[in-house]
Motif scaffolding. Structure first.
Motif, PDB file in Angstrom:
ATOM      1  N   ARG A 130       0.810  -1.216   0.000  1.00 47.31           N
ATOM      2  CA  ARG A 130       0.000   0.000   0.000  1.00 47.31           C
ATOM      3  C   ARG A 130       0.845   1.269   0.000  1.00 47.31           C
ATOM      4  O   ARG A 130       0.456   2.281  -0.582  1.00 47.31           O
ATOM      5  CB  ARG A 130      -0.927   0.006   1.222  1.00 47.31           C
ATOM      6  N   LEU A 131       1.992   1.220   0.682  1.00 51.60           N
ATOM      7  CA  LEU A 131       2.792   2.436   0.881  1.00 51.60           C
ATOM      8  C   LEU A 131       4.252   2.175   0.496  1.00 51.60           C
ATOM      9  O   LEU A 131       5.160   2.243   1.335  1.00 51.60           O
ATOM     10  CB  LEU A 131       2.707   2.892   2.344  1.00 51.60           C
ATOM     11  N   PRO A 132       4.530   1.922  -0.758  1.00 48.92           N
ATOM     12  CA  PRO A 132       5.912   1.602  -1.167  1.00 48.92           C
ATOM     13  C   PRO A 132       6.863   2.789  -1.087  1.00 48.92           C
ATOM     14  O   PRO A 132       8.082   2.595  -1.127  1.00 48.92           O
ATOM     15  CB  PRO A 132       5.742   1.139  -2.617  1.00 48.92           C
ATOM     16  N   ASP A 133       6.323   4.017  -0.988  1.00 53.28           N
ATOM     17  CA  ASP A 133       7.175   5.202  -0.979  1.00 53.28           C
ATOM     18  C   ASP A 133       7.559   5.662   0.415  1.00 53.28           C
ATOM     19  O   ASP A 133       8.115   6.762   0.580  1.00 53.28           O
ATOM     20  CB  ASP A 133       6.463   6.354  -1.706  1.00 53.28           C
ATOM     21  N   LEU A 134       7.292   4.848   1.435  1.00 50.61           N
ATOM     22  CA  LEU A 134       7.640   5.237   2.799  1.00 50.61           C
ATOM     23  C   LEU A 134       9.133   5.517   2.943  1.00 50.61           C
ATOM     24  O   LEU A 134       9.967   4.812   2.380  1.00 50.61           O
ATOM     25  CB  LEU A 134       7.259   4.133   3.782  1.00 50.61           C
ATOM     26  N   GLU A 135       9.435   6.562   3.730  1.00 51.86           N
ATOM     27  CA  GLU A 135      10.822   6.858   4.081  1.00 51.86           C
ATOM     28  C   GLU A 135      11.144   6.421   5.509  1.00 51.86           C
ATOM     29  O   GLU A 135      12.295   6.111   5.813  1.00 51.86           O
ATOM     30  CB  GLU A 135      11.088   8.358   3.929  1.00 51.86           C
ATOM     31  N   ALA A 136      10.119   6.444   6.381  1.00 52.23           N
ATOM     32  CA  ALA A 136      10.320   6.052   7.776  1.00 52.23           C
ATOM     33  C   ALA A 136       9.154   5.182   8.225  1.00 52.23           C
ATOM     34  O   ALA A 136       7.994   5.549   8.031  1.00 52.23           O
ATOM     35  CB  ALA A 136      10.437   7.287   8.667  1.00 52.23           C
ATOM     36  N   PRO A 167      13.140 -10.243   3.076  1.00 51.43           N
ATOM     37  CA  PRO A 167      12.853 -10.081   1.649  1.00 51.43           C
ATOM     38  C   PRO A 167      11.695  -9.143   1.344  1.00 51.43           C
ATOM     39  O   PRO A 167      11.680  -8.495   0.296  1.00 51.43           O
ATOM     40  CB  PRO A 167      12.534 -11.510   1.208  1.00 51.43           C
ATOM     41  N   THR A 168      10.739  -9.043   2.275  1.00 52.39           N
ATOM     42  CA  THR A 168       9.589  -8.163   2.014  1.00 52.39           C
ATOM     43  C   THR A 168      10.004  -6.692   1.997  1.00 52.39           C
ATOM     44  O   THR A 168       9.324  -5.855   1.394  1.00 52.39           O
ATOM     45  CB  THR A 168       8.496  -8.359   3.075  1.00 52.39           C
ATOM     46  N   LEU A 169      11.142  -6.362   2.645  1.00 52.02           N
ATOM     47  CA  LEU A 169      11.584  -4.968   2.677  1.00 52.02           C
ATOM     48  C   LEU A 169      12.041  -4.485   1.308  1.00 52.02           C
ATOM     49  O   LEU A 169      12.119  -3.273   1.068  1.00 52.02           O
ATOM     50  CB  LEU A 169      12.723  -4.812   3.692  1.00 52.02           C
ATOM     51  N   ALA A 170      12.349  -5.405   0.422  1.00 53.09           N
ATOM     52  CA  ALA A 170      12.771  -5.017  -0.928  1.00 53.09           C
ATOM     53  C   ALA A 170      11.662  -4.310  -1.684  1.00 53.09           C
ATOM     54  O   ALA A 170      11.922  -3.635  -2.700  1.00 53.09           O
ATOM     55  CB  ALA A 170      13.231  -6.248  -1.703  1.00 53.09           C
ATOM     56  N   ARG A 171      10.437  -4.418  -1.204  1.00 51.02           N
ATOM     57  CA  ARG A 171       9.315  -3.768  -1.884  1.00 51.02           C
ATOM     58  C   ARG A 171       9.269  -2.265  -1.632  1.00 51.02           C
ATOM     59  O   ARG A 171       8.556  -1.540  -2.325  1.00 51.02           O
ATOM     60  CB  ARG A 171       7.997  -4.397  -1.423  1.00 51.02           C
ATOM     61  N   PHE A 172      10.005  -1.794  -0.635  1.00 50.34           N
ATOM     62  CA  PHE A 172      10.058  -0.351  -0.363  1.00 50.34           C
ATOM     63  C   PHE A 172      11.127   0.282  -1.252  1.00 50.34           C
ATOM     64  O   PHE A 172      12.267  -0.171  -1.283  1.00 50.34           O
ATOM     65  CB  PHE A 172      10.380  -0.080   1.110  1.00 50.34           C
ATOM     66  N   SER A 173      10.758   1.342  -1.925  1.00 52.49           N
ATOM     67  CA  SER A 173      11.684   1.975  -2.874  1.00 52.49           C
ATOM     68  C   SER A 173      12.638   2.963  -2.228  1.00 52.49           C
ATOM     69  O   SER A 173      13.722   3.212  -2.758  1.00 52.49           O
ATOM     70  CB  SER A 173      10.882   2.685  -3.973  1.00 52.49           C
ATOM     71  N   ASP A 174      12.242   3.536  -1.061  1.00 56.98           N
ATOM     72  CA  ASP A 174      13.076   4.595  -0.481  1.00 56.98           C
ATOM     73  C   ASP A 174      13.045   4.571   1.038  1.00 56.98           C
ATOM     74  O   ASP A 174      13.133   5.606   1.680  1.00 56.98           O
ATOM     75  CB  ASP A 174      12.603   5.958  -0.998  1.00 56.98           C
ATOM     76  N   LEU A 175      12.901   3.386   1.631  1.00 53.04           N
ATOM     77  CA  LEU A 175      12.821   3.282   3.084  1.00 53.04           C
ATOM     78  C   LEU A 175      14.198   3.545   3.700  1.00 53.04           C
ATOM     79  O   LEU A 175      15.174   2.878   3.361  1.00 53.04           O
ATOM     80  CB  LEU A 175      12.328   1.890   3.487  1.00 53.04           C
TER      81      LEU A 175
END
Length: 340
Positions: free
Chosen positions: A254-260, A280-288
């Protein structure tokens, strides 16, 4: 007054009023009464500073302060921030009326916090805020989330930060599309998906803090999709036993653009294997960049080091990771280490 004191006094008097104001702001609150008695000039400056920010006070002092503000428009005009904490008291109607009358007399108020007792929070008390002329920038209250509170929020077009700590009711909590057009930060403590949806829908929110209850499943996360801007900062207080390898993918989808992202799980325990399998699920975040995951568990510091390295490889944008031991893990020269 000796020569040195006189010289210091006259040097201070030579500064513009704005500079004197900045200097006196560095004093502690308990030091201001002395300055108030120096002369009329310093009384004027100190009085303005004294009333600019009114912190949480014991009940007796709080009531006395509210009475002064009601009776003295000059002092009332100085108030920019007011915090009222009556969470330990059952309050009679006269005190609520005093608070309402005070708020009506604070035209420059920009930051307001009202915390009531759990017993009082079950009643509709948003009428205390009705008629408030101040253009608030931040509002935090434990008043329950009902139609009357929604009406108050409709009258605050300059709100940037909102914290609703009150209970959700079965009554509709509806906001118009034009309400709170500048809202950037929202925190909900007890509110469920319906209230969260009403606040988030169509508003440019960037930071959200919410609680997730087992009966709501992932509906609170669905509500975040209604923001007119991508959510950048999310804090979750989880009150169910959803494992991280289930929760994190739901957030990422839902929120792949999360920074924090900050997650606190109160009702579940996770071991090293469970946390590592979430990597592995963290790979879905583009800019965490900043990740906190707090929960009860048996992982050691060495285990957390392995978890941080696994998560760091899965999500290369990560800068810091905080795990249940409370240590801050960070990457330096290609290696993950901790401090604290």
């Amino acid at each position: 007054m000796n020569g040195i004191t006189k010289a210091s006094y006259f040097r201070l008097m030579a500064f513009p009023v704005e500079i004197q104001d900045c200097i006196l702001q560095e004093l502690e609150v308990h030091e201001l009464p002395i300055v108030l008695r120096v002369n009329s000039h310093f009384h004027s400056i100190s009085n303005r500073i004294l009333y600019r920010i009114i912190p949480e006070l014991p009940m007796r002092r709080c009531v006395a302060c509210l009475k002064v503000l009601c009776a003295n428009p000059t002092n009332a005009a100085f108030v920019r921030k007011l915090s009222v904490d009556w969470s330990s008291h059952r309050v009679v109607a006269n005190l609520f009326r005093l608070l309402r009358d005070t708020l009506l007399r604070l035209p420059a108020l920009r930051h307001l916090s009202i915390e009531l007792s759990p017993q009082d929070n079950h009643y509709s008390l948003a009428w205390v805020l009705h008629g408030c002329r101040a253009r608030l920038r931040t509002l935090g209250t434990s008043i329950r989330c009902d139609p009357q509170l929604a009406e108050v929020l409709e009258t605050q077009p300059e709100l940037v930060e909102l914290c609703l700590r009150g209970f959700q009711t079965k009554q509709p909590f509806v906001l118009s599309d034009g309400a709170m057009p500048l809202l950037r930060m929202f925190r909900a403590v007890h509110a469920g998906p319906s209230v969260i949806s009403s606040v988030v829908r169509g508003r440019p929110l960037e930071g959200i803090s919410l609680s997730m209850f087992i009966e709501d499943a992932f509906l609170p996360l669905d509500a975040l999709l209604l923001s007119s801007r991508p959510i950048k900062r999310l804090t979750i207080m989880s009150l169910d036993n959803t494992p991280p390898n289930v929760l994190l993918p739901e957030i990422a989808d839902r929120l792949p653009d999360l920074e924090a992202l900050h997650v606190v799980v109160l009702m579940a325990m996770f071991d090293r294997r469970t946390l590592q399998e979430s990597g592995p699920t963290l790979a879905r975040f583009s800019d965490l960049r900043y990740l906190t995951f707090m929960a009860a568990g048996s992982a050691s510091i060495e285990d957390e080091g392995d978890i941080a390295r696994t998560w760091g490889r899965a999500c290369p944008t990560l800068r810091t990771i905080i795990l249940p031991k409370g240590k801050v893990w960070f990457e330096r020269d290609g290696k993950w280490s901790c401090c604290g």
